[in-house]
Every structure is written in C-alpha cells, then in structure tokens.
Design a protein around this motif. Structure first.
Motif, short mmCIF file in Angstrom:
data_model
loop_
_atom_site.label_atom_id
_atom_site.label_comp_id
_atom_site.label_asym_id
_atom_site.label_seq_id
_atom_site.Cartn_x
_atom_site.Cartn_y
_atom_site.Cartn_z
N LYS A 218 26.55 28.79 -17.62
CA LYS A 218 28.50 29.00 -16.92
C LYS A 218 28.16 30.20 -15.94
O LYS A 218 29.25 30.77 -15.31
N ARG B 226 30.12 30.63 -10.84
CA ARG B 226 31.21 30.00 -11.23
C ARG B 226 32.04 30.67 -9.63
O ARG B 226 32.48 31.90 -9.80
N GLU C 103 34.70 23.87 -10.45
CA GLU C 103 33.55 23.84 -11.81
C GLU C 103 32.05 23.74 -11.12
O GLU C 103 31.72 23.26 -9.78
N ASP D 277 30.51 22.47 -7.71
CA ASP D 277 29.83 21.07 -8.13
C ASP D 277 30.79 20.49 -6.44
O ASP D 277 31.37 19.91 -6.80
N LYS E 123 32.09 16.85 -7.48
CA LYS E 123 34.10 16.58 -8.09
C LYS E 123 35.26 17.79 -6.96
O LYS E 123 35.47 17.22 -7.21
N TRP E 124 34.02 18.73 -6.03
CA TRP E 124 34.87 19.34 -5.34
C TRP E 124 35.42 18.18 -4.12
O TRP E 124 36.58 18.10 -4.18
N ARG F 121 38.78 16.47 -5.30
CA ARG F 121 39.82 17.47 -5.77
C ARG F 121 40.88 16.49 -4.57
O ARG F 121 40.58 16.83 -3.38
#
Length: 428
Positions: free
Chosen positions: A292, A295, A300, A339, A342-343, A346
């Motif tokens: 966690k 960030r 994400e 990440d 995942k980027w 977008r």
C-alpha cells in the motif's frame, strides 16, 4: 577472412552483431549467414545470405534448412521466452541441441571454430531477487532445493557436453555472454526496454501536466545498476569469438560504467521536454515498500513479492549474513508506485497514444506489443544489479559505452524507425 552464422539475426542482440560484422575492418568478415524463423535481416550487403530456419523443428528438419550453410563462427542469439522456467529450459535446450546436431549432420560443424552463445543476468538469479554485489562469473549456480530451473544452465551444459563429445575432424569451442538489460533496437521488434520507456516518456510529456514521474519505487530510483548497449555487446562478441584465450569461458558484458535512475531520469525528462516533480515519492521511506505504500497521487500500484528466497541467500553464510534471507519476509519485492501496465490502459493515456500514432505515422503494433510487464520489473525491483567486468578486462577487453549515451542513441534510432514519436516535436 572469417565467416559467420548469426541465429536470431532480427532480434536486438543479433541485429547489432550483424551490423558490427558488416562494419568491421579488422578483421573484415567475408560471409555472413543470417538465420531467423520468418523476417529476413534488414541489412543490405553482398556478404549477407539469409536463410529461414525454425529452431523449434527437429534436427533432421534443420539439416535440410542448413544444407548449404557454412561459417567458422556461430553467434547464437535466438531464444524463446516462456513463463514456466522448466518449459523454457526444455524448449531452448532443444533448440540449441538440435541446431548443433543439424550442423553435425550436414558436416559443417567441422568448419566451426567457436560458438558464441548470448545468455544474460538470469545466470545470477536477478529475476528471483537480490544477488550478491557485484556479480562475478565465479558465483555459484542456483540449483537444487527450492531453486527453479534456469535455462541458461541447460544451454551451457549442452555446449560443454557437445565439445567433450566432438567427433572426427571437429575442433571447436564456445563463449557465453551475460549482458544486462540490453539497450538497443531491431526493426519490427517492440519487445524492448527502450521502446516501453520511450512510450511512457512521450505520452507523459504530452499530457497536460508534462510531468515525468518515475513509476518505480524510491529504493530502485536510488539504486546502482549496470546496463549493456547492444552495440557494445556486439563488439564484445566479435572480440570474444577471435580472442584465443576466451575459449570455453563465460563473461559478463556491461557498458563499463555504473549508473542510477536518480541521474538518468532527470536527463530523460529534459530530452522529452518534461519536468520531474519536486516530490516524486510522496510518503516514501528508505525501506522495502509494502503493497500500500509509495502510491503516486492515487495511481494504482503494482506489488509482487518474489516467490523464492533471494539469490544472496546462497552465499549468506560465507559473507557473514547467515539467517538474514531465509524467511518469507526476506523475499525481494517488485513495487511500482504507478503500475505501468494499468497506466497504459487509462483512457487519457490511450487517447494520447492514438493522437501521437496518427500525428507521427507510428505502427499500432508498437503499443500493442510494448512490454509493460518487463518495465514494471526493471523499475520496480528494490535491489541493485551491479556487475564486475574484471574477468574480460584481464584478458584485454577495453570496450566501454556511456549508458546515458546508449539510451539516447537508442531513442534516436527508435524515432528514425518510426517506432517512437520524435521527442523534439512533442511540444510543437
């Protein structure tokens, strides 16, 4: 004048070797046979002969493809990536073994003087976690117990066994190279660190914020690493092929400097007309990040605890670190505060890519085949990767390539090949 065979001639390392062989004048290579499964070598020279060869075929099938192929030096740059390490060892081992069997069947192995095999730093288990620093060719192989198979070990054993079993009229040896995070370019080959990095930088510099945020973690940003220019690696391979004292040995091959993202990242940002945020790791501390932590502004994260103990555990007792790397909590971590996989999904990022693609006439395959997972690992690992070049230096190797220059030269070439948008025109 020497003659050569290059397998995997259209890949990053193979392409660079072909180009270097063509440009070499001392010695001048008289004949170069390039082998690949489909795409022909892009080099245009009367000394080049291209042959289609499927290294996944049987030895007898390869024999037919290699019927007229001859060469005194083989540069074996081909490999097939597999997620399962055992399968990788089986597939790549069969490729090399069948290739040698086919050369023996055609009789051409009697003309062979040396085979140069390109491996890499998986030799030291850097894909499994922190290794002892710096890495030396004498470091122990990671085998037995909980260590997964390593196809580099399989390939090297095949070479050793083949030399020991030489038939009548055969007298050849081998060299193995261990490059690290190769920086280079090959046309129509988008599985490349520099390509993914260039896409990330191009799009980041074109978004409204024009910020180039390091997507990895703070420890990685401050760590020291070595890289290998594909051009320098090609120079090394030809040197090692011809150096009498190099036979039946393995060598680390890196640029010769030690670099860090804390130095490279601001330079890359400047090249793309972007800025590095003043506080790029909000809330970060100098410790291994948890799932966690670290960030960046709500993005994400990507967080993976590597499945085995780190390679340094193999030598922990010898270097006074007994018990420090034995437990589950001691496994190495790969952590990206953004990440990149995942980027890249977008909506604003995809839209910007499509704008740049159309504006600069880029191939959609560049985006579709970009290796975001590889970038995640390289920027997200929380340990150094420093390599010793002492062994090669002691034999007379003097090659050197500045790592920042290697990155910039490669990005320039990728732009010329219309794989990346031109950085100088992004802000126009």
């Amino acid at each position: 004048m020497p003659t050569a065979i290059v397998t995997g001639a259209t890949g990053i390392t193979g392409h660079a070797i072909v180009q270097h062989l063509l440009s070499s004048t001392t010695p001048k290579w008289s004949q170069i046979t390039t082998l690949s499964r489909s795409q022909a070598s892009t080099a245009s020279d009367s000394r080049i002969t291209h042959k289609t060869l499927d290294l996944q075929s049987s030895a007898s099938e390869m024999k037919d493809s290699l019927a007229s192929v001859t060469g005194e030096y083989v540069f074996f740059c081909a490999y097939l990536a597999r997620d399962d390490e055992g399968e990788a060892a089986e597939v790549n081992g069969a490729m090399l073994r069948n290739f040698l069997s086919a050369l023996r069947a055609t009789g051409e192995i009697k003309h062979l003087k040396r085979l140069v095999l390109v491996n890499g730093l998986k030799q030291y288990g850097v894909h499994l976690g922190r290794a002892k620093q710096p890495m030396h060719e004498t470091d122990p192989w990671l085998e037995g117990g909980d260590w997964p198979p390593n196809f580099y070990y399989t390939l090297q054993r095949i070479l050793r066994d083949a030399v020991e079993d030489e038939g009548d009229g055969e007298k050849w040896d081998w060299v193995v190279t261990y490059p690290q995070d190769v920086i280079g370019v090959a046309r129509a080959n988008f599985m490349n660190l520099a390509t993914a990095l260039g896409l990330y930088a191009s799009i980041s510099a074109s978004l409204p914020e024009r910020e180039l945020v390091f997507p990895g973690n703070l420890i990685n940003y401050l760590a020291f690493n070595c890289w290998t220019s594909a051009k320098l690696h090609a120079e090394f391979c030809t040197w090692a092929a011809l150096e009498p004292k190099a036979g039946n040995q393995a060598f680390n091959v890196v640029n010769g400097d030690t670099e860090s993202w804390q130095n490279l990242w601001p330079a890359i940002a400047e090249r793309y007309g972007a800025k590095v945020p003043a506080k790029m790791f909000p809330g970060a501390e100098l410790k291994v990040p948890s799932s966690k932590e670290q960030r960046y502004n709500g993005f994400e994260v990507a967080h993976t605890v590597l499945p085995t103990k780190p390679p340094i555990a193999e030598e922990a007792d010898k270097i006074g670190l007994k018990g420090l790397f034995d437990g589950k909590d001691d496994h190495s971590v790969v952590h990206q505060q953004i990440d990149t996989t995942k980027w890249a999904q977008r909506p604003e990022v995809v839209k910007k890519w499509e704008e740049l693609r159309d504006r600069f006439g880029l191939d959609q395959s560049v985006w579709d085949k970009a290796t975001w997972g590889f970038l995640t690992f390289l920027l997200g690992r929380e340990y150094d990767c420093v390599v010793s070049m002492s062994k090669a230096r002691k034999l007379g190797w003097t090659g050197y390539h500045d790592t920042k220059d290697a990155f910039f030269e490669t990005l320039d070439e990728l732009e010329k090949e219309k794989i990346l948008p031109k950085a100088s025109e992004l802000q126009k």
